[in-house]
Motif scaffolding. Sequence first.
Motif: not given
Length: 309
Positions: A145, A157, A192, A194
């Motif tokens: 992260e 992420e 991504k 999160k």
Amino acid sequence: MLRVVVLGAAAGGGVPQWNCGCPVCRAARTEHPELRSTQASIAIGTDGDHWFLINASPDLRQQLIATPQLHPKAGQLRMSPIAGVILTNGEIDAVAGLLSMREGSPFTIYAHARVLAILKANSIFDVLAENNVRRQPIEIDQPFEPRLPDGSPSGIEILPFSVSGKGAWYLEGKVHPGGNDAAGDTIGLRIKDKSSGKFFYFVAACAVVTDELKTRLAGAPLVFFDGTVWRDDELIAAGLGNKTGQAMGHIAMSGDQGAIAALDGLDIGQKVFLHINNSNPALLRASSERKMAERAGWQIAADGMEIVL
């Protein structure tokens, strides 16, 4: 909400390339300025205030000027919303833009140890003093992260993974500063949010679509993928070079083993080619190659394109 801004969509040299008179470059200089494109990079963010760059192209200064989201906030003399840069390889068109970020704003460079070794071995990158610009190694198949400048989590992420490719061309025949193990020279990323769970894949360089890569990309809502050449012998056939796409570490768009065929039927929501070479006829909107790519469900990225997941 995960936001993606395409800062540049072209392969090394951009479109038009400074010394090229191919049909695409001629058109870009004259009647079709919309073909002009800078070298491949994207920006990602979730909160509108902090952004991370994926690769730092030689055209970075021009790209930042053209992207209001990445401008300093009004009323602040020295600041940048750029919190970090994630590098997917050590090629010139991925790292040279770092030198345009030497004016003192803090950020972090995230890269595989082999790519960080290249930066360390070249003293010109010492202008990015490590007490201000941290260099954070990342590992294959280990999610991380990235952090904001104050050290707080970004909410993003990133999972790096290996893809088939080649090391930086300027190191061919030389001792690699990172050693003999080629793993890490070329990576892809799953990015991504999160909070929402939304994600996409970024693969700017890829020589072969393996079964493992197909499994990874299957069902993804969005994939940015290597679109360097339309056909493997494109540069040779056009009289622009003596290397195939495979020799440069890039899969062709077309053909039985090309990206269009290899990624067909994987239920990918949105498929976008980027890192597109000036020789690639798919850049021309009226070309048969462009129509073939679009019929197969592919988009051709352009500078300034924005996607929200």
